[in-house]
Scaffold this motif. Structure first.
Motif, mmCIF file in Angstrom:
data_model
loop_
_atom_site.group_PDB
_atom_site.id
_atom_site.type_symbol
_atom_site.label_atom_id
_atom_site.label_comp_id
_atom_site.label_asym_id
_atom_site.label_seq_id
_atom_site.Cartn_x
_atom_site.Cartn_y
_atom_site.Cartn_z
ATOM 1 N N UNK A 4 8.135 26.949 0.437
ATOM 2 C CA UNK A 4 7.366 25.959 1.237
ATOM 3 C C UNK A 4 8.052 24.684 1.483
ATOM 4 N N UNK A 5 9.237 24.444 0.707
ATOM 5 C CA UNK A 5 9.848 23.209 0.522
ATOM 6 C C UNK A 5 11.250 23.410 1.719
ATOM 7 N N UNK A 6 11.612 22.022 1.799
ATOM 8 C CA UNK A 6 12.843 21.804 2.528
ATOM 9 C C UNK A 6 14.097 21.220 1.766
ATOM 10 N N UNK A 7 15.167 21.413 2.062
ATOM 11 C CA UNK A 7 16.245 20.996 1.204
ATOM 12 C C UNK A 7 16.018 19.430 0.619
ATOM 13 N N UNK A 8 16.201 19.593 -0.575
ATOM 14 C CA UNK A 8 16.042 18.089 -1.405
ATOM 15 C C UNK A 8 14.587 17.486 -1.457
ATOM 16 N N UNK A 9 13.627 18.361 -0.945
ATOM 17 C CA UNK A 9 12.093 18.040 -1.416
ATOM 18 C C UNK A 9 12.149 18.484 -2.709
ATOM 19 N N UNK A 10 11.185 17.578 -3.317
ATOM 20 C CA UNK A 10 10.862 17.610 -4.918
ATOM 21 C C UNK A 10 9.270 17.893 -5.021
ATOM 22 N N UNK A 11 9.142 18.971 -6.080
ATOM 23 C CA UNK A 11 7.603 19.087 -6.379
ATOM 24 C C UNK A 11 7.241 19.258 -7.819
ATOM 25 N N UNK A 12 6.197 19.076 -8.181
ATOM 26 C CA UNK A 12 5.777 19.078 -9.426
ATOM 27 C C UNK A 12 5.051 20.346 -9.567
ATOM 28 N N UNK A 13 5.449 21.211 -10.342
ATOM 29 C CA UNK A 13 4.788 22.873 -10.390
ATOM 30 C C UNK A 13 4.020 22.772 -11.650
ATOM 31 N N UNK A 14 2.637 22.933 -11.523
ATOM 32 C CA UNK A 14 1.910 23.136 -12.748
ATOM 33 C C UNK A 14 0.987 24.584 -12.875
ATOM 34 N N UNK A 15 0.830 24.920 -13.974
ATOM 35 C CA UNK A 15 0.212 26.311 -14.213
ATOM 36 C C UNK A 15 -0.019 26.170 -15.801
ATOM 37 N N UNK A 16 -1.072 26.970 -16.059
ATOM 38 C CA UNK A 16 -1.410 27.192 -17.511
ATOM 39 C C UNK A 16 -0.101 27.269 -18.316
ATOM 40 N N UNK A 17 0.258 26.436 -19.304
ATOM 41 C CA UNK A 17 1.456 26.348 -20.286
ATOM 42 C C UNK A 17 2.660 26.244 -19.537
ATOM 43 N N UNK A 18 2.521 25.455 -18.440
ATOM 44 C CA UNK A 18 3.874 25.385 -17.638
ATOM 45 C C UNK A 18 3.841 24.222 -16.589
ATOM 46 N N UNK A 19 4.934 23.290 -16.755
ATOM 47 C CA UNK A 19 4.987 22.196 -16.072
ATOM 48 C C UNK A 19 6.425 21.997 -15.939
ATOM 49 N N UNK A 20 6.766 21.627 -14.438
ATOM 50 C CA UNK A 20 7.950 21.564 -14.186
ATOM 51 C C UNK A 20 8.200 20.600 -12.867
ATOM 52 N N UNK A 21 9.450 20.067 -12.776
ATOM 53 C CA UNK A 21 9.915 19.252 -11.490
ATOM 54 C C UNK A 21 10.911 20.177 -10.541
ATOM 55 N N UNK A 22 10.850 20.160 -9.414
ATOM 56 C CA UNK A 22 11.541 21.327 -8.927
ATOM 57 C C UNK A 22 12.282 20.685 -7.666
ATOM 58 N N UNK A 23 13.436 20.929 -7.157
ATOM 59 C CA UNK A 23 14.083 20.456 -6.296
ATOM 60 C C UNK A 23 14.809 21.539 -5.406
ATOM 61 N N UNK A 24 14.342 21.550 -4.019
ATOM 62 C CA UNK A 24 15.182 22.668 -3.514
ATOM 63 C C UNK A 24 16.477 22.117 -3.096
ATOM 64 N N UNK A 25 17.356 23.245 -3.286
ATOM 65 C CA UNK A 25 18.959 22.575 -3.076
ATOM 66 C C UNK A 25 19.316 23.243 -1.743
ATOM 67 N N UNK A 26 19.165 24.687 -1.362
ATOM 68 C CA UNK A 26 19.697 25.350 -0.102
ATOM 69 C C UNK A 26 18.811 26.373 0.274
ATOM 70 N N UNK A 27 19.080 26.662 1.482
ATOM 71 C CA UNK A 27 18.041 27.498 2.048
ATOM 72 C C UNK A 27 19.216 28.648 2.937
#
Length: 625
Positions: free
Chosen positions: A543-566
């Protein structure tokens, strides 16, 4: 029908999802041995549940279709489904729609004069395995199989004839439908697209400040805030008497002679000779085997020889074997002190090389070592026999009006009470028996206790005393679980705050790698899997565009994700072709299904429907019995 069928029908047969009909249902059951249809026959004046145009909807057709659908759903979920449960999920309405659709197609086939001849029907009947005798199709067997399932030749053949005509009509309507190129291109571009991203996964070590220790007050507050998770559901207070083999076994006498005889009869399991883990690679000739051994001596690996033969190590593995089991290769294999290859030697499949991988020492269990297990086995068996002898007496006493307390006293049973809640994790150990649970689930007020023989030979009888309303489990009993859950919740909130802080910092120009180890996925499609990550990760990435940043959370999981390429989907190559072919097939089926659904709806509307709800209710009533 013609005599012994010998003609064939070349009419194309197109199978459609949801298009199973009476004849094919019957044939499927016939192939399986005609194990029964569940609902047999609705005779008398009720022959149909309604009509579509001039075509009646046979009551038995509806009953069989509904039973088949319920059986199929039962297999999917791994437990029997009642009619009430089927109705709750709308299964009966789906089946009714299916039989109405079939009747609409039958009515249209009759209207346009579409039919098939005796030869075609005879050919199909003669091909069914359950109708075969020693020399092929057997009319006596045919009649007997139909009779056992409350069918006549004319009704079965009429159903088969109608089914064939219906499929001809379906084929004429839905065949040749090709998905638009634009649809295929769009789906292929969507499914084949790939993305590359960077991910910083956060753990407790990622926190800039250590988490404060959790206090009892914190746990108590969490317990109060989430009290529904620690509330025991409504339960049945059940009084029961039981006699279990494990309870009775310790008092059963031992037969020393029988124990020794049992030990001797199982000597091969107690005295195991020295063995070797061995792989065997056989060859067609001695010359081939000699050449292979020469190559191994020159440095070629055994694994390489296996691969050259298009075999796997599983194919050549003969497991743990004794010296005797290896035959002529036994002495050489057992002479090896370390893993190695010997041979060639003759074997049951030709000259072979043998690779020894490990030495398994001999094992011996003496009688005295084995005696405790043998004694327990003997005592449990004696206990089961003694309990078996009590079953009839207990059953007769209960049938005669004796109370559970009376039976417990007279027969030496244990009288206890348990609060049983289906699915609860804190039920008493007795509910570990499936027989106990099955009976307790059905137990109602006023039911008389009856003896139930458990899987291990024990017996139990029970009655419902009262219903216990839902109630919170005392905090002290679940304190450990509450503390673990509260700790996990506090950590999740701390990681969420840290992830949000890092995201803001990166958006302000900081490097994601400056906050920890970043993993990079260069290319992945929508069907890919990221190890130890939740499905929501890839959902967000796509759902992201290049260079977008998102915080992804789920039970037992947390991450910061950055989209690089499509990366756009590939349009050439084997994988791209396979993807497009699969899309064409699936889209074509979907379009055909939609066209047939619209067509049958139009036929139904044009022909008119009448339904006999009383007849439908009669089917349901019989299935409830």
């Amino acid at each position: 029908m013609a005599k012994t069928p010998n003609t064939s029908d070349d009419t194309p047969q197109k199978k459609r999802r949801g298009a199973s009909v009476m004849a094919w249902v019957l044939m499927a059951m016939l192939v399986g041995g005609l194990g029964g249809f569940g609902v047999t026959n609705f005779g008398g004046g009720t022959a149909s549940i309604g009509t579509v145009g001039e075509r009646k909807i046979d009551v038995n057709d509806y009953a069989r279709a509904l039973r088949q659908a319920m059986d199929g759903f039962s297999k999917q979920i791994g437990q029997p489904v009642t009619l009430q449960q089927a109705q709750a999920i709308g299964l009966d309405r789906q089946v009714l729609q299916q039989v109405m659709d079939r009747a609409a197609l039958d009515n249209e086939a009759d209207r346009v004069g579409l039919s098939v001849g005796d030869a075609s029907v005879a050919s199909k009947v003669s091909a069914i395995p359950s109708f075969q005798g020693v020399d092929g199709f057997d009319r006596t067997t045919y009649r007997e199989v139909l009779r056992q399932n409350n069918l006549t030749e004319s009704s079965f053949e009429s159903g088969l004839r109608a089914d064939t005509a219906r499929q001809l009509l379906q084929t004429a309507i839905s065949s040749g439908l090709v998905p638009p190129q634009t649809l295929t291109d769009t789906i292929a571009a969507w499914a084949g697209e790939q993305r590359g991203f960077s991910m910083l996964r956060l753990t407790e070590k990622s926190l800039t400040k250590p988490m404060p220790p959790l206090t009892d007050a914190d746990s108590q507050a969490y317990y109060t805030a989430h009290i529904e998770a620690y509330t025991r559901p409504e339960a049945k207070r059940i009084a029961y008497v039981s006699l279990l083999p494990e309870t009775l076994a310790k008092d059963m006498p031992l037969d020393e002679a029988a124990l020794k005889a049992t030990y001797q009869s199982r000597l091969s399991t107690y005295i195991i000779p020295e063995k070797r883990l061995v792989e065997r690679l056989a060859f067609a000739t001695d010359a081939d085997a000699d050449a292979a051994k020469a190559r191994i001596d020159a440095g070629t690996s055994f694994d390489d020889l296996v691969k050259e033969r298009n075999l796997s190590l599983e194919d050549v593995d003969i497991g743990d074997v004794s010296q005797k089991e290896l035959g002529q290769a036994g002495d050489a294999v057992f002479a090896l002190k370390d893993p190695g290859v010997v041979g060639p030697f003759p074997s049951s499949i030709g000259p072979a090389l043998f690779r020894m991988n490990a030495i398994l020492s001999a094992q011996e269990t003496t009688y005295e070592q084995a005696k405790p297990d043998l004694a327990l086995e003997q005592q449990l068996e004696s206990a089961r026999k003694e309990i078996s002898g009590k079953v009839e007496a207990v059953d007769d006493a209960l049938a005669g009006g004796a109370t559970l307390a009376d039976v417990a006293k007279e027969q030496g049973l244990t009288l206890q009470t348990t609060d049983y809640a289906a699915g609860a994790s804190d039920n008493d150990p007795i509910t570990g028996y499936k027989g106990f649970r099955d009976t307790a689930d059905k137990l109602a007020e006023g039911d008389f206790p009856e003896v139930i023989v458990l899987d291990d030979g024990g017996l139990v009888a029970m009655q419902l005393d009262s219903t216990v309303p839902p109630a919170p489990v005392p905090f002290d009993k679940v304190k450990e679980k509450v503390t673990a859950a509260a700790t996990a919740d506090a950590l999740a909130k701390a990681l969420s705050d840290e992830a949000t802080r890092i995201k803001s910092a990166v958006e302000g120009g900081a490097s994601l790698g400056g906050f920890g180890i970043v993993s990079r996925t260069t290319q992945i499609d929508r069907q890919g899997v990221v190890k130890d990550a939740p499905p929501s990760l890839l959902e967000a990435v796509f759902q992201m565009q290049p260079n977008d940043l998102r915080v992804i959370e789920a039970p037992g999981f947390a991450a910061v994700v950055q989209l690089n390429t499509i990366s756009a989907a590939a349009t050439t190559g084997e994988d791209a072709t396979a993807l497009r072919d699969a899309i064409n097939v699936n889209a074509g089926r979907a379009i055909s299904d939609d066209v047939m659904a619209l067509y049958t709806a139009a036929l139904t509307a044009s022909a008119g429907i009448t339904l006999d709800q009383a007849a439908i209710n009669a089917v349901h009533a019989q299935m409830n019995n």
